[in-house]
Write a protein that holds these residues in place. Structure first.
Motif, PDB file in Angstrom:
ATOM      1  N   TYR A  92       0.848  -1.198   0.000  1.00  0.00           N
ATOM      2  CA  TYR A  92       0.000   0.000   0.000  1.00  0.00           C
ATOM      3  C   TYR A  92       0.875   1.237   0.000  1.00  0.00           C
ATOM      4  O   TYR A  92       1.933   1.270   0.628  1.00  0.00           O
ATOM      5  CB  TYR A  92      -0.945  -0.006   1.201  1.00  0.00           C
ATOM      6  N   ASP A 111      -5.613   5.865  -6.805  1.00  0.00           N
ATOM      7  CA  ASP A 111      -6.540   4.835  -6.329  1.00  0.00           C
ATOM      8  C   ASP A 111      -7.787   4.799  -7.213  1.00  0.00           C
ATOM      9  O   ASP A 111      -8.239   3.731  -7.631  1.00  0.00           O
ATOM     10  CB  ASP A 111      -6.925   5.076  -4.867  1.00  0.00           C
ATOM     11  N   PRO A 168      -4.032   1.149   5.499  1.00  0.00           N
ATOM     12  CA  PRO A 168      -4.846   1.329   4.296  1.00  0.00           C
ATOM     13  C   PRO A 168      -6.335   1.374   4.616  1.00  0.00           C
ATOM     14  O   PRO A 168      -6.796   0.755   5.584  1.00  0.00           O
ATOM     15  CB  PRO A 168      -4.500   0.114   3.442  1.00  0.00           C
ATOM     16  N   ASP A 196      -8.108   2.162  -0.868  1.00  0.00           N
ATOM     17  CA  ASP A 196      -6.698   2.090  -1.257  1.00  0.00           C
ATOM     18  C   ASP A 196      -6.439   0.861  -2.132  1.00  0.00           C
ATOM     19  O   ASP A 196      -6.840  -0.248  -1.789  1.00  0.00           O
ATOM     20  CB  ASP A 196      -5.794   2.040  -0.022  1.00  0.00           C
ATOM     21  N   GLN A 197      -5.760   1.085  -3.241  1.00  0.00           N
ATOM     22  CA  GLN A 197      -5.430   0.022  -4.185  1.00  0.00           C
ATOM     23  C   GLN A 197      -4.051  -0.534  -3.873  1.00  0.00           C
ATOM     24  O   GLN A 197      -3.093   0.221  -3.683  1.00  0.00           O
ATOM     25  CB  GLN A 197      -5.449   0.570  -5.615  1.00  0.00           C
ATOM     26  N   ARG A 198      -3.953  -1.838  -3.846  1.00  0.00           N
ATOM     27  CA  ARG A 198      -2.684  -2.504  -3.540  1.00  0.00           C
ATOM     28  C   ARG A 198      -1.792  -2.521  -4.776  1.00  0.00           C
ATOM     29  O   ARG A 198      -2.265  -2.710  -5.890  1.00  0.00           O
ATOM     30  CB  ARG A 198      -2.981  -3.930  -3.080  1.00  0.00           C
TER      31      ARG A 198
END
Length: 195
Positions: free
Chosen positions: A138, A148, A175, A179-181
Motif C-alpha cells: 500500500y 486509487d 490502508p 486504497d489500491q494494492r
C-alpha cells in the motif's frame, strides 16, 4: 456511534497528513548525489524485473521523488509507448497522454509538468511514485486519491509498480477500503512483490 467514527476518521486524516510531511522531509535530506544514485539503482531494478510494456505511464518527479525517466528511453526503443498522467477533472480518474522527449509540457493546477498535446493512451503498466509505502503493497500518496480512483476504474487493471526510496518505507500505512494494492514495489534496495 457516528461521533466515534467521525473522531477516528479525523484522527486518521491528521495522522496521514503528518506522515506525508514527514515522508517529504525524509526525501529532502538526500543530497543530489544520493538522490541520483538511488534513482539510478531503482531504474536498474526496473530493467531487471520487468519487460517493456505496450504502454507505460510514469510520473514526472516532483517533491524529490525518485527520477525513473531513464527507464523510458530504452523501453521506447524496445517498442513501448510512454504516457504521463493528466488531471482532467478534480476527483475523477486520471487520463494518460502520450509523451516523448519533444512533447511540450506545462505545469498543471498542482504544478506538475503535463503534456499539452498528444494521443490519449491506456497504460498496461503504471510507475507510481511512493510518498510512503509498506511491505503489504500500500502506498501513501499526497491525499488526492487520483491513483486509487484510476486503478479502480481501468479495465483491465494495469500493472501497478510503486517506485520509492527505502527511507520512505513504513511498518503500516493503515490502508483504507478505497486504497489500491500495488503489484510491485521497487526501491534502490531491489524489486519485490508485496506479501
Amino acid at each position: 456511534m457516528g461521533e466515534v467514527s467521525s473522531k477516528a476518521s479525523e484522527d486518521s486524516t491528521a495522522w496521514k497528513q503528518a506522515l506525508r510531511r514527514d515522508m517529504a522531509t525524509r526525501r529532502a535530506t538526500l543530497t543530489a548525489d544520493e538522490h541520483a544514485a538511488a534513482s539510478a539503482r531503482i531504474v536498474g531494478h526496473l530493467r531487471a524485473a520487468l519487460r517493456p510494456p505496450r504502454v507505460v505511464a510514469f510520473c514526472w518527479p516532483i517533491k524529490r521523488e525518485p527520477d525513473v525517466r531513464a527507464i523510458i528511453a530504452p523501453w521506447r526503443q524496445a517498442g513501448s509507448r510512454a504516457a504521463l498522467p493528466v488531471v482532467v477533472n478534480a476527483g475523477q480518474p486520471l487520463a494518460f497522454r502520450e509523451w516523448s522527449g519533444t512533447t511540450p509540457l506545462q505545469p498543471d493546477r498542482y504544478g506538475i509538468p503535463t503534456p499539452t498535446a498528444g494521443d490519449w493512451l491506456t497504460p498496461d503498466l503504471i510507475l507510481l511514485p511512493l510518498n510512503g509505502f509498506d511491505a503489504a503493497g500500500y502506498r501513501l500518496g499526497y491525499g488526492g486519491g487520483y491513483f486509487d480512483r484510476t486503478l479502480a476504474a481501468l479495465t483491465p487493471r494495469p500493472l501497478a509498480v510503486g517506485v520509492g526510496f527505502e527511507i520512505n518505507r513504513l511498518p503500516d500505512i493503515r490502508p483504507e477500503a478505497h486504497d489500491q494494492r500495488l503489484d510491485w514495489i521497487v526501491t534502490e534496495a531491489g524489486a519485490f512483490k508485496p506479501r
